[in-house]
Every structure is written in C-alpha cells, then in structure tokens.
Design a protein around this motif. Structure first.
Motif, short mmCIF file in Angstrom:
data_model
loop_
_atom_site.label_atom_id
_atom_site.label_comp_id
_atom_site.label_asym_id
_atom_site.label_seq_id
_atom_site.Cartn_x
_atom_site.Cartn_y
_atom_site.Cartn_z
N UNK A 130 -3.86 1.59 -18.69
CA UNK A 130 -2.48 2.07 -18.60
C UNK A 130 -1.49 0.92 -18.65
N UNK A 131 -0.32 1.21 -19.19
CA UNK A 131 0.77 0.22 -19.19
C UNK A 131 1.36 0.14 -17.78
N UNK A 132 1.77 -1.06 -17.39
CA UNK A 132 2.33 -1.28 -16.06
C UNK A 132 3.80 -1.65 -16.17
N UNK A 133 4.62 -0.96 -15.42
CA UNK A 133 6.05 -1.24 -15.40
C UNK A 133 6.45 -1.55 -13.95
N UNK A 134 6.71 -2.83 -13.60
CA UNK A 134 7.04 -3.18 -12.23
C UNK A 134 8.26 -2.44 -11.67
N UNK A 135 9.11 -1.90 -12.53
CA UNK A 135 10.28 -1.18 -12.05
C UNK A 135 9.88 0.13 -11.35
N UNK A 136 8.68 0.62 -11.65
CA UNK A 136 8.25 1.91 -11.12
C UNK A 136 7.02 1.79 -10.23
N UNK A 137 6.67 0.59 -9.79
CA UNK A 137 5.47 0.45 -8.96
C UNK A 137 5.52 -0.85 -8.16
N UNK A 138 4.85 -0.85 -7.04
CA UNK A 138 4.77 -2.05 -6.22
C UNK A 138 6.04 -2.32 -5.43
N UNK A 139 6.07 -3.44 -4.75
CA UNK A 139 7.20 -3.80 -3.89
C UNK A 139 8.46 -4.05 -4.70
N UNK A 140 8.32 -4.52 -5.94
CA UNK A 140 9.48 -4.84 -6.77
C UNK A 140 10.10 -3.63 -7.44
N UNK A 192 0.83 -1.21 0.00
CA UNK A 192 0.00 0.00 0.00
C UNK A 192 0.86 1.25 0.00
N UNK A 193 1.91 1.25 0.83
CA UNK A 193 2.82 2.39 0.88
C UNK A 193 3.51 2.61 -0.46
N UNK A 194 3.93 1.50 -1.10
CA UNK A 194 4.61 1.60 -2.39
C UNK A 194 3.68 2.15 -3.47
N UNK A 195 2.44 1.68 -3.49
CA UNK A 195 1.49 2.17 -4.49
C UNK A 195 1.14 3.64 -4.24
N UNK A 253 -1.23 -8.70 -7.52
CA UNK A 253 -2.63 -8.50 -7.85
C UNK A 253 -3.10 -7.10 -7.46
N UNK A 254 -2.58 -6.58 -6.33
CA UNK A 254 -2.96 -5.23 -5.89
C UNK A 254 -2.51 -4.18 -6.90
N UNK A 255 -1.32 -4.37 -7.47
CA UNK A 255 -0.83 -3.42 -8.48
C UNK A 255 -1.80 -3.35 -9.65
N UNK A 256 -2.28 -4.49 -10.12
CA UNK A 256 -3.19 -4.51 -11.26
C UNK A 256 -4.59 -4.04 -10.87
N UNK A 257 -5.04 -4.42 -9.68
CA UNK A 257 -6.41 -4.10 -9.25
C UNK A 257 -6.64 -2.60 -9.17
N UNK A 258 -5.69 -1.87 -8.63
CA UNK A 258 -5.90 -0.45 -8.37
C UNK A 258 -5.35 0.45 -9.48
N UNK A 300 3.42 10.20 -9.64
CA UNK A 300 2.96 10.11 -11.01
C UNK A 300 3.47 8.92 -11.79
N UNK A 301 4.11 7.97 -11.12
CA UNK A 301 4.65 6.81 -11.82
C UNK A 301 3.71 5.61 -11.79
N UNK A 302 2.78 5.60 -10.84
CA UNK A 302 1.79 4.52 -10.78
C UNK A 302 0.45 5.06 -11.27
N UNK A 303 -0.12 4.48 -12.33
CA UNK A 303 -1.38 5.00 -12.90
C UNK A 303 -2.59 4.56 -12.06
N UNK A 304 -2.74 5.18 -10.90
CA UNK A 304 -3.83 4.81 -9.99
C UNK A 304 -5.17 5.05 -10.66
N UNK A 305 -6.02 4.04 -10.65
CA UNK A 305 -7.31 4.13 -11.32
C UNK A 305 -8.47 4.42 -10.41
N UNK A 306 -8.20 4.67 -9.11
CA UNK A 306 -9.27 4.97 -8.17
C UNK A 306 -9.74 3.73 -7.43
N UNK A 307 -10.46 3.97 -6.35
CA UNK A 307 -11.00 2.87 -5.55
C UNK A 307 -12.38 2.49 -6.09
N UNK A 308 -12.51 1.26 -6.52
CA UNK A 308 -13.78 0.75 -7.03
C UNK A 308 -14.22 -0.39 -6.11
#
Length: 283
Positions: free
Chosen positions: A233-243, A85-88, A223-228, A95-103
């Motif tokens: 948007x394109x996802x790049x693990x180098x710029x988001x999530x724990x990894x 959660x802190x990483x996201x 899964x949290x990275x993809x869910x939120x 601006x590196x994680x394309x947060x899509x909002x809480x659904x």
C-alpha cells in the motif's frame, strides 16, 4: 538549517514517496542541520548572556536519583509509543491507514533494530532539543504566567516547525504534497507535540527525556507506520501516524489532559508536586 541543506537544495532533491530511503548526502545534511539549534543556544549562553554554566542553563543533566532518571526515560519512551499506537489504530479504524496485520515473525529483531537506531541517533536530537527545550521555551515563558506560557508553547512550536522549512519544500515530511499543505501540517504537528516534550522536560528537570521522546517520534514512530502497514500500500504521512491527522487527535487529547491537570505549568513542579524544584527561568 538552510546552509546545512543547501547541497540538496542546489541539486533540486525531492522526496517523492514515504517509503523512499535517504542516501548518504541526505543523511549528512540532516545531521548537520539538527546540530544548528544547539550550536545557537551554546553560543548565546556562553558569549552573549554569560548566565552561568551551560549544563545548568540548558538543563543538560540527568534526573536524580538514578531510579528517577530511569523512570523518566521509560516514560519518554512509553508515551510516544502509546500516541503512535493510538494514531495508527484511529487511522486503521477510519480506513486511512492500510493496516497489514500483526506479524510476530521477526518482530523482536525489528523492535531491537528500531530502538538501536534511535539510540545511535540520540546525539543529533540533543542538537535540536538543547535549542527548543533547553533555551528557547524557558525564555519565551519567562515567569510562567498563563498568557506567557500559551505564547511560549505556540511560538516555540511554530519555530520548531518552520525550522524544517527546507526539508518541507523538498517533500521530506509529507512527500507528494505541495508546500502550502505540508507547512501548515508541520506547524500543527509541532505545536501539538511540543507540549509533550516540554512536559517530559518539566517533570524530570532535565532535557534528556525530551530528547528521547523526540527521537522516538522521529525514528521508531515512523518505523512503526511502515512495519504495521500493508507492504503493497501507498503511505501518506498526512493521514497516518503522529505527523498526520490521527496523530493530531491522539496528541491533542493527551495535551488537553496535561493542560487540564496543570502539568504544562512549571509552577506545578516547583510547588511540592515533584521531588526537584524547577526555577522559573533556567528550569
């Protein structure tokens, strides 16, 4: 690991996108590979060291009493969830994680499914952590002097990362990045997250919480990275999530806290700070 992944290497498999699903062959190869560290540990303990019961030597036991076991497992679930959660949050703020909002619609079903998938995969993560936390780290740490502990954390984390080399070469953890980017990124991630798993192991006297923590990071956290995220948007693990680098900052801060409070030192748990004594070698 290399033998288990050889069918994919032979077919020049490469993962090109973080949203790409793995097929049956990929899943079978990954499952076989994940059992390798535990198999190595079991063979050495039983046929080389012959140092006693395998379960005791590798800490393959439940924390006791049961109330303590439940608390240890909940912590092993909650801490990786907090770090993710802190990483996201950090990634979204920069601006590196394309947060899509809480659904909230369908959130309960998603959460239940993510946890169920994690529980189903737990045996595979025993395959890794019996090698890293059950065998390798305690032997590298030795009697637990400061220099030995630092060396043990660094070497175990590096071994943990480089063990993933075949999947890194195929774009597994960091799709779209060349090996000279993904390998250092994986080393950084593993060296930082390993003390968290070790802390879960030390405070409980059992490898089980470390397995749960590892399983969460490798499944629910992804899964949290993809869910939120914004689904377009394109996802790049180098710029988001724990990894990614936001996760490195969050995990690094938590590991710093653990280190400054002495919680990464086995002697903290054998000097009356925990209800279970932790022997230096077998822990």
């Amino acid at each position: 690991m290399w033998v288990a992944m050889s069918p994919l290497l032979a077919t020049a498999y490469r993962r090109g996108d973080a949203r790409e699903e793995t097929g049956a062959l990929e899943e079978a190869c990954i499952a076989a590979a994940m059992l390798a560290p535990a198999l190595a540990a079991l063979l050495v303990v039983r046929h080389v060291e012959r140092s006693g019961r395998v379960r005791d030597t590798l800490a393959l036991r439940w924390p006791k009493p049961w109330g303590r076991a439940v608390r240890a497992c909940l912590v092993a679930f909650a801490v990786p969830a907090g770090l993710t959660t802190a990483a996201l949050t950090l990634g979204a703020a920069t601006g590196r994680y394309p947060f899509g909002g809480m659904h909230w619609s369908g959130f309960d079903a998603w959460a239940a499914g993510a946890v169920l998938n994690m529980l189903v995969s737990l045996p595979l993560f025993f395959g890794e952590e019996l090698g890293w936390q059950g065998y390798l780290f305690p032997r590298l740490a030795g009697d637990g002097d400061r220099r030995g502990l630092i060396r043990a954390y660094a070497l175990t984390g590096t071994a943990f990362a480089l063990w993933h080399m075949p999947t890194l070469l195929m774009g597994g953890q960091y799709p779209g990045h060349p090996w000279y980017v993904s390998v250092p990124a994986m080393v950084t991630s593993c060296v930082l997250i390993l003390p968290v798993f070790t802390w879960l192991r030390l405070r409980s006297g059992s490898v089980v919480p470390a397995v749960i923590g590892h399983a969460f990071v490798s499944s629910v956290s992804v899964d949290m990275v993809e869910r939120f995220a914004d689904p377009q948007a394109a996802l790049d693990p180098l710029h988001m999530g724990v990894a990614g680098w936001p996760g490195w900052i969050a995990t690094g801060a938590f590991v710093t806290f653990l280190a400054l409070t002495g919680r990464l030192d086995p002697s903290f748990y054998s000097a009356g700070n925990a209800s279970r004594s932790v022997p230096a070698r077998g822990w």
